[in-house]
Design a protein around this motif. Structure first.
Motif, PDB file in Angstrom:
ATOM      1  N   GLY A 256       0.788  -1.214   0.000  1.00 39.12           N
ATOM      2  CA  GLY A 256       0.000   0.000   0.000  1.00 39.12           C
ATOM      3  C   GLY A 256       0.829   1.276   0.000  1.00 39.12           C
ATOM      4  N   ALA A 257       2.015   1.230   0.588  1.00 38.16           N
ATOM      5  CA  ALA A 257       2.826   2.442   0.726  1.00 38.16           C
ATOM      6  C   ALA A 257       3.333   2.936  -0.623  1.00 38.16           C
ATOM      7  CB  ALA A 257       4.011   2.167   1.652  1.00 38.16           C
ATOM      8  N   ASP A 258       3.249   4.237  -0.844  1.00 38.97           N
ATOM      9  CA  ASP A 258       3.664   4.823  -2.120  1.00 38.97           C
ATOM     10  C   ASP A 258       5.129   4.544  -2.442  1.00 38.97           C
ATOM     11  OD1 ASP A 258       1.139   5.819  -2.448  1.00 38.97           O
ATOM     12  OD2 ASP A 258       1.618   7.826  -1.694  1.00 38.97           O
ATOM     13  N   HIS A 259       6.004   4.552  -1.424  1.00 39.47           N
ATOM     14  CA  HIS A 259       7.429   4.395  -1.684  1.00 39.47           C
ATOM     15  C   HIS A 259       7.818   2.940  -1.947  1.00 39.47           C
ATOM     16  CE1 HIS A 259       6.625   4.892   2.735  1.00 39.47           C
ATOM     17  NE2 HIS A 259       7.027   3.641   2.691  1.00 39.47           N
ATOM     18  N   ALA A 260       6.999   1.976  -1.494  1.00 41.07           N
ATOM     19  CA  ALA A 260       7.303   0.562  -1.701  1.00 41.07           C
ATOM     20  C   ALA A 260       6.655   0.011  -2.971  1.00 41.07           C
ATOM     21  CB  ALA A 260       6.853  -0.249  -0.493  1.00 41.07           C
ATOM     22  N   ARG A 261       5.553   0.630  -3.377  1.00 45.51           N
ATOM     23  CA  ARG A 261       4.790   0.096  -4.507  1.00 45.51           C
ATOM     24  C   ARG A 261       5.600   0.039  -5.804  1.00 45.51           C
ATOM     25  NH1 ARG A 261       0.157   3.686  -4.876  1.00 45.51           N
ATOM     26  NH2 ARG A 261       0.023   3.153  -2.677  1.00 45.51           N
ATOM     27  N   PRO A 262       6.333   1.101  -6.197  1.00 47.07           N
ATOM     28  CA  PRO A 262       7.098   1.021  -7.451  1.00 47.07           C
ATOM     29  C   PRO A 262       8.185  -0.056  -7.414  1.00 47.07           C
ATOM     30  CG  PRO A 262       6.862   3.304  -6.726  1.00 47.07           C
ATOM     31  CD  PRO A 262       6.407   2.445  -5.595  1.00 47.07           C
ATOM     32  N   ILE A 263       8.734  -0.320  -6.235  1.00 46.04           N
ATOM     33  CA  ILE A 263       9.773  -1.351  -6.132  1.00 46.04           C
ATOM     34  C   ILE A 263       9.181  -2.711  -6.480  1.00 46.04           C
ATOM     35  CG2 ILE A 263      11.455  -2.453  -4.607  1.00 46.04           C
ATOM     36  CD1 ILE A 263      11.460   0.105  -2.926  1.00 46.04           C
ATOM     37  N   ALA A 264       8.018  -3.024  -5.892  1.00 45.59           N
ATOM     38  CA  ALA A 264       7.365  -4.301  -6.171  1.00 45.59           C
ATOM     39  C   ALA A 264       6.935  -4.387  -7.629  1.00 45.59           C
ATOM     40  CB  ALA A 264       6.165  -4.471  -5.252  1.00 45.59           C
ATOM     41  N   LEU A 265       6.455  -3.299  -8.172  1.00 42.88           N
ATOM     42  CA  LEU A 265       6.006  -3.288  -9.564  1.00 42.88           C
ATOM     43  C   LEU A 265       7.172  -3.534 -10.514  1.00 42.88           C
ATOM     44  CD1 LEU A 265       3.824  -2.897 -11.648  1.00 42.88           C
ATOM     45  CD2 LEU A 265       4.038  -0.416 -11.361  1.00 42.88           C
ATOM     46  N   ARG A 266       8.295  -2.856 -10.279  1.00 43.14           N
ATOM     47  CA  ARG A 266       9.476  -3.071 -11.125  1.00 43.14           C
ATOM     48  C   ARG A 266       9.976  -4.506 -11.024  1.00 43.14           C
ATOM     49  NH1 ARG A 266      10.797   2.514  -9.500  1.00 43.14           N
ATOM     50  NH2 ARG A 266      10.910   3.801 -11.397  1.00 43.14           N
TER      51      ARG A 266
END
Length: 470
Positions: free
Chosen positions: A90-100
């Motif tokens: 849910g966190a904005d800063h963690a989401r792009p990491i998981a997506l990449r």
């Protein structure tokens, strides 16, 4: 206790509710069901539902209250299907990491074209990406740039048939979805407990008496811990993918050296000798001088390449690298626990790095016993031999350490993606991919190359013998 029968019956009940709309009725359906009391059954049934959705070519969105259950759900997903399932914190800063990470994993699995990316499910995914080619290319470019503050392309979630995320990460995506499962445990906003926008069928799972299921993230440190646990799993998936790709290519490379490269060296040496023998007949012929020089250069180059290819790790085998599913799961589980990027300090990082290196060697060797031994070392801890107990850091220090871990995981995910791109772009991997395609046609490409080289070698030997005799 084996819960498979309970998981199967739970899945069957859910599927019945998700398919309850009458044929021809366009209005979205909405059903309510009690969630299983045992978390093991809940997680297993959710993972089974993801596999069923993929098998039926249905899109599925699972909406949770927060990140608490995401690591368990992610870990329960079928290993072969994992790249098709986007699990987002849910966190904005963690989401792009998981997506990449998931995009890199999907790209790699598609590039490898191994048995774990074959079948109707993967055929459907390739067709999905073909129709969304522009979005897929933009998404891969976004991954490659790896800019911390750059937002992903709009609509990127639609590249994945299964999406699993907290409501705050997915409620505004407005994606058409066949099935939606809402997990209401008292923290999911009441206004979301209704047919999901754009969904054909919505299933609301609620807990009797308002009982909360799973982990409740009560503070920032707990939230960070859950995010790191999920990102650590994403990283472990990529480490497994990289180790598998490297193992496959190393085994193929060893067989290539034995069957093909050694023959190329011999042929090039014969061709150089043949060019030199022809030059001796007419030493003033400029064209033959150049031909002899070029042939000698080719022979020297192929010899250097052969010698470089022989510098392989001890114990490298020429058989195909084909680890079974249990070995893959064990390596992934171990990588989640011991990865150096989850270290709290430099001393622990050094210890974890050593364990990770040993785990990679054991996996490449197919040594399940060695992986268990590494697991035992992990459980014992870095201070076990000296009997030293490591105190827990204060909460502030732990919070800072978790943030550092998150940043390190992000960097390592990017590094693995770049290494996979380099590996798949190599000439050896191009040949490996061609050999894998030939194998599916019942052919052995390297043996065919070796036979062709043997004929060329025999012809060169015959011509050289005739020149010397003449």
């Amino acid at each position: 206790m084996n819960r498979m029968s309970e998981i199967s019956s739970t899945l069957a009940a859910w599927l019945k509710l998700l398919g309850q709309a009458s044929a021809g009725v366009r209005a979205p359906s909405f059903a309510n069901a009690a969630a299983p009391e045992q978390q093991e059954i809940l997680i297993g049934a959710l993972a089974a539902l993801a596999a069923e959705a993929l098998a039926c070519d249905r899109s599925l969105t699972i909406v949770t209250a927060d990140d608490g259950l995401l690591p368990d759900i992610s870990n329960a997903l079928d290993l072969h299907l994992r790249p098709l399932c986007l699990v987002l914190p849910g966190a904005d800063h963690a989401r792009p990491i998981a997506l990449r990470a998931t995009l890199s994993l999907l790209k790699s699995r598609l590039s490898r074209t191994a048995a774990d990316s074959q079948g109707p499910v993967w055929t459907a995914q390739r067709e999905r990406l073909r129709h969304a080619d522009a979005l897929w290319r933009m998404s891969l470019a976004w991954v490659a740039r790896n800019l911390r503050d750059e937002a992903p392309p709009a609509g990127i979630f639609a590249l994945f048939p299964v999406r699993i995320a907290p409501w705050q990460a997915i409620q505004h995506t407005a994606m058409p979805t066949d099935w939606v499962v809402l997990m209401q445990d008292g923290r999911l906003p009441a206004q979301l407990c209704s047919p999901w926008p754009g969904a054909r069928h919505t299933l609301l799972l609620s807990w009797a008496g308002g009982k909360t299921q799973g982990i409740v993230l009560t503070d920032e440190t707990a939230q960070l811990s859950a995010q790191i646990e999920l990102l650590g799993q994403e990283l472990a998936e990529l480490e497994l993918e990289l180790a598998t790709a490297q193992g496959e290519l190393a085994a193929f490379g060893a067989r290539y050296q034995m069957l093909v490269a050694a023959r190329i060296v011999r042929l090039d040496r014969l061709l150089a000798e043949l060019a030199a023998a022809r030059l001796e007949c007419t030493p003033q012929d400029a064209a033959k001088v150049q031909a002899a020089q070029e042939a000698r250069a080719r022979a020297d180059q192929s010899q250097r390449e052969y010698e470089a290819g022989r510098c392989r790790p001890e114990g490298e085998q020429t058989q195909s690298f084909a680890p079974d599913i249990e070995l893959k799961k064990r390596f992934r589980q171990l990588a989640q626990k011991i990865h150096p990027d989850r270290a709290a300090n430099e001393a622990e990082r050094a210890w974890r790095t050593q364990l990770m290196s040993e785990a990679n060697r054991a996996y490449r060797a197919g040594d399940a016993v060695a992986l268990e031994r590494i697991f035992a070392l992990w459980r014992a801890g870095p201070g076990a031999a000296a009997g030293v107990a490591v105190p827990k850091p204060p909460s502030f220090a732990r919070r800072q350490g978790l943030i550092a871990q998150r940043d390190a995981i992000r960097q390592r995910i990017a590094a693995i993606g770049a290494e996979l791109d380099r590996l798949y772009g190599s000439k050896l991997y191009e040949l490996f991919a061609a050999a894998r395609l030939a194998e599916r046609q019942g052919r052995d490409l390297l043996s065919e190359m070796a036979q062709r080289l043997d004929r060329q070698i025999a012809q060169a030997e015959s011509e050289l013998a005739a020149l010397i005799k003449g």
